[in-house]
Every structure is written in C-alpha cells, then in structure tokens.
Design a protein around this motif. Structure first.
Motif, PDB file in Angstrom:
ATOM      1  N   ARG A 284     -12.051   4.393  12.309  1.00 36.84           N
ATOM      2  CA  ARG A 284     -12.019   5.815  11.929  1.00 36.84           C
ATOM      3  C   ARG A 284     -12.869   6.076  10.687  1.00 36.84           C
ATOM      4  N   ARG A 285     -14.134   5.625  10.794  1.00 36.22           N
ATOM      5  CA  ARG A 285     -15.021   5.912   9.663  1.00 36.22           C
ATOM      6  C   ARG A 285     -16.472   6.008  10.126  1.00 36.22           C
ATOM      7  N   ARG A 378      -2.882   7.271  -8.055  1.00 41.86           N
ATOM      8  CA  ARG A 378      -2.284   8.236  -7.116  1.00 41.86           C
ATOM      9  C   ARG A 378      -3.339   9.221  -6.617  1.00 41.86           C
ATOM     10  N   GLU A 381      -5.707   7.405  -4.270  1.00 41.97           N
ATOM     11  CA  GLU A 381      -5.098   7.119  -2.955  1.00 41.97           C
ATOM     12  C   GLU A 381      -5.003   8.403  -2.129  1.00 41.97           C
ATOM     13  N   GLY A 382      -4.689   9.513  -2.786  1.00 44.22           N
ATOM     14  CA  GLY A 382      -4.607  10.799  -2.082  1.00 44.22           C
ATOM     15  C   GLY A 382      -5.957  11.154  -1.459  1.00 44.22           C
ATOM     16  N   TYR A 383      -7.011  10.944  -2.209  1.00 42.13           N
ATOM     17  CA  TYR A 383      -8.364  11.241  -1.708  1.00 42.13           C
ATOM     18  C   TYR A 383      -8.722  10.281  -0.569  1.00 42.13           C
ATOM     19  N   ARG A 384      -8.333   9.006  -0.738  1.00 40.59           N
ATOM     20  CA  ARG A 384      -8.640   8.025   0.301  1.00 40.59           C
ATOM     21  C   ARG A 384      -7.989   8.417   1.626  1.00 40.59           C
ATOM     22  N   GLU A 385      -6.755   8.918   1.546  1.00 39.15           N
ATOM     23  CA  GLU A 385      -6.057   9.395   2.734  1.00 39.15           C
ATOM     24  C   GLU A 385      -6.831  10.548   3.364  1.00 39.15           C
ATOM     25  N   GLN A 386      -7.275  11.466   2.488  1.00 37.86           N
ATOM     26  CA  GLN A 386      -8.029  12.647   2.949  1.00 37.86           C
ATOM     27  C   GLN A 386      -9.290  12.218   3.692  1.00 37.86           C
ATOM     28  N   LYS A 388      -9.827   9.333   5.112  1.00 35.83           N
ATOM     29  CA  LYS A 388      -9.421   8.616   6.333  1.00 35.83           C
ATOM     30  C   LYS A 388      -9.116   9.617   7.451  1.00 35.83           C
ATOM     31  N   ASN A 389      -8.488  10.743   7.072  1.00 37.52           N
ATOM     32  CA  ASN A 389      -8.077  11.733   8.067  1.00 37.52           C
ATOM     33  C   ASN A 389      -9.114  12.822   8.293  1.00 37.52           C
TER      34      ASN A 389
END
Ligand SMILES: Cc1cc2nc3c(=O)[nH]c(=O)nc-3n(C[C@H](O)[C@H](O)[C@H](O)COP(=O)(O)O)c2cc1C
Length: 390
Positions: A284-285, A378, A381-386, A388-389
């Motif tokens: 997914r990248r 934090r 990680e929030g940005y990394r999730e963003q 990823k999705n």
C-alpha cells in the motif's frame, strides 16, 4: 524552530556551539558525538593538525542523564593547539604582543584573506583566516550529531561517501548498506566504497603531494528512510532543495551542489530523467522506477532517499604558492603558506552529513513539532497513518 550558532577561531581557545529547539527526551551519547568529530578529522591528504589533536566535545548545557531536556544545548570543543598560540592571539593586549603576532600579509588566492582584510579593514589577514578556516565545521559536526540523534529516533539515517577526487571517479551506485559499512570503518583512506576507485583517488592525492599542489572533489550525502512531505512547494524559502543547497554551499571550499542527478539530467531528455511512478498494492505505497530526482520533487521529500552532492574546489593554501601582492607594500609576492590540507573530500562528506541532518531535523520539527520526544512521536505516527491510508 531548530536553530544553531557557532563561535570560535582556528587557533583560539575553543569552538562553541549552541543549539536551540530540540524536544526533551532524545537519547544523546557523548561517544557518538565524538565519533562524528573523529570521522571529520580523517582522510588521506589531511595536514599535520589532525595528528596533534583528537577532538572531544564537552556538553555543558541542555543534556542531563544522557537525554536532552528541552533547554538550549551548549557544546565546547577545545583547541589543543591553543597552547602554541596564547601569546600570538591573546584576548587582552599584553606587553610585547606586537612582536609575537603572526601576520598574514600575502593573501592566498581562493582564501578569504583579501576580501576579508578589505572588508574588516585589517592590513593583516590573520583574524580573517582564523574564523574563515574550516576548523569551524567541528562545531557544525557536533550539532549535526544531535540532529542525527533526533532523526535516528524515527529511523532516518544520514551518511556520505566520496565519489570523486580530482579526475578520479566512482562509477557505480552505492547501496545504503555499503555506506553504513564505510561509516563503521576504523581507518579512513578516501571514503570511497570501491577499493579500485579509491586507489585511483589516492594516486591523484599523491600527485598533489609530489607537486606541492592541492586537489578537490565530490562527496555525496544520502539521507535514508526519510518520510514524504518534509519541506514545501508553497514558498521559495520553504523549499527543501533550496535549503539543502544553501546548507551545503555554506561549507568552506564547496562551490557547487547537485541534487540527485542534476548535471546528468540537464544534458539529457525528460523521458530519461523523470522517475516513473508505480503503486505496490500489497505494501500500500507508491514506488518509483528510479531516484534520479534525489528524493525531492517540488521542494518536498517524496519518500525516496535524499541525495545531495557537494563539489569541492581544491584547497587554496599551496606549498608551491601562487602569485599575490603584499597588503602593506603592494609589491608582488608569493602567497602565504601555513600548514595545510592537500585533500579534504572525505572530511567534507562528514560535514555535509551534519548540514543535511540539521536541515532535515529542522524540516522534521517544523512538520511534527513537539516539546517532548513522545509528543513528536505521536504527531509523526499520526502522519504515518495518514500516509498509509492515503
Ligand atoms: C574540511 C576542510 C578543511 C579545510 N582545510 C583547509 C586548509 O588546511 N587550508 C586551506 O587553505 N583551506 C582549507 N579549507 C578551505 C578553506 O576553509 C576555504 O577555502 C576558505 O575558508 C575560503 O572559503 P571558500 O573556499 O568557501 O570561498 C578546508 C575546507 C574544508 C571543508
């Protein structure tokens, strides 16, 4: 905002750096800082100074119990050579000081001597070269070690290698693993990953030694595992390519900078230069067909390795000095000679790493902020999730 300043002169008491804006809680190892200082002192072609001193950082503020505490970091690196210069460069004028000066009145073409003497109105370039000297970069490398410590917390690494000395070139790409192995070596010749190319580089340096000359070259800094989206296209001074270029060209003797395969690209067609875009559904990248852009598009990181090259001119202090003019008599004279390096490309690579790490750490903290490492994490990680999705 992460910002730093340095002070100190080549033959003064010490070098000083202050660094402000790092979050609290970053693990700091003094031996890791000193290892970076050691790496800056290595390489075939360095002058005698490297033999008389091994640089050591004293961290005097901002780190307690091996972690940053959020307050400004202050670092001191003493000049062991100062003991030979106490009478030459005293802070307070003393009786007989005039006779102990070591004036430099025959400016070296290519050095800061003449321009600085005119600008600051000295008929002796001593004070100019004392600060213009790349000894100052010792402080930058110490600061860079802190920037690296922050980036390492997020899996980002910054290393370098030498790809050219004079006309000798490395003609193969370097993998990240090769750069890691190179950085761990306990002996440094010319900082090249390929032994045969390195031997050719050594021959060029030997030729410079034989003929009383000097030689420049090219180093490449690689930043690995950098997230996409550092820097921005929205304003000229936020573009990360421009900020990296400024940081690299601010280094003494660096006269050119290349991001990715810039020179090759300028001589080629668009269809051969741009890095095609693909998508890996399993991971997914987005992926790229190549990394000729050097990890930067639109002044932003694109998730590929950041590749920045510095083009170093040959050192301007020559054992066989060039023509100059005496600042006092205005008569033709040979330029001054003072113990000097013949080739500094591997050391410049280490300084380049520090500069790239500092600029990336600045951009990283602009994006993710945080007064403590936990807060930065934090946000990251929030940005990394963003991403990823996305
Ligand atoms: C690691 C390093 C070591 C250097 N050592 C010397 C040296 O021993 N002698 C010298 O004349 N210049 C040396 N230089 C270059 C000068 O500092 C530089 O040419 C000078 O300050 C003028 O600045 P500019 O070349 O950027 O215009 C060194 C540069 C670097 C990066």
């Amino acid at each position: 905002m992460l910002r730093f300043e340095t002070a100190g002169e080549s033959h003064g008491e010490c070098l000083v750096a202050t660094l402000n804006g790092l979050p609290a809680g970053i693990p700091i190892s003094l031996s890791a800082v000193n290892r970076e200082l050691w790496r800056r002192q290595q390489g075939y072609g360095r002058g005698g100074r490297m033999k008389i001193e091994t640089d050591r950082a004293e961290i005097v503020a901002g780190v307690r119990h091996s972690h940053t505490i959020g307050s400004p970091v202050a670092i001191v690196i003493r000049n062991k050579d100062w003991q030979n210069w106490t009478d030459v460069l005293p802070v307070e004028d003393i009786e007989g000081a005039e006779d102990r000066r070591k004036p430099v009145t025959r400016p070296r073409p290519g050095h800061a001597d003449l321009a600085g003497a005119i600008k600051y109105d000295f008929h002796d370039a001593r004070y100019i070269l004392e600060r213009a000297s790349a000894r100052e970069t010792t402080a930058r490398v110490a600061v860079g070690a802190f920037a690296k410590a922050l980036l390492a917390q997020f899996g980002i690494g910054v290393l370098s290698h030498v790809i050219g000395v004079g006309s000798a070139r490395l003609n193969a790409p370097a993998s990240w693993e090769e750069l890691v192995a190179l950085s761990e070596k306990s002996e440094v010749l010319l900082g090249c990953i390929d032994r045969e190319s390195e031997n050719q580089m050594k021959e060029v340096v030997d030729q410079a030694y034989r003929t009383g000359d000097t030689v420049g070259g090219v180093f490449e800094v690689v930043a690995h595992n950098v997230p996409p989206g550092l820097g921005s296209h929205i304003a000229w001074d936020l573009r990360l390519d421009g900020r990296l270029a400024q940081a690299i060209v601010s280094m003494q003797a660096v006269k050119g900078v290349e991001i990715g395969f810039a020179a090759e690209g300028a001589a080629s067609f668009g269809s051969r230069v741009q890095d095609s875009i693909h998508y890996d559904r399993l991971e997914r990248r987005f992926t790229r067909g190549a990394n000729r852009a050097g990890g930067l598009e639109g002044g932003m990181t694109n998730g590929e390795d950041v590749l920045v090259r510095g083009l170093l001119k040959p050192i301007s202090t020559l054992r066989r000095p060039l023509e100059s003019v005496d600042l006092n008599t205005r008569e033709p004279a040979l330029a001054a000679y003072e113990r000097s390096d013949v080739c500094v490309v591997p050391a410049a690579g280490v300084i380049g790493e520090a500069m790239v790490a500092i600029v990336l750490a600045q951009a990283f903290l602009e994006k993710f902020g945080g007064d403590s490492l936990g807060e930065t994490r934090r946000n990251f990680e929030g940005y990394r999730e963003q991403v990823k999705n996305f």
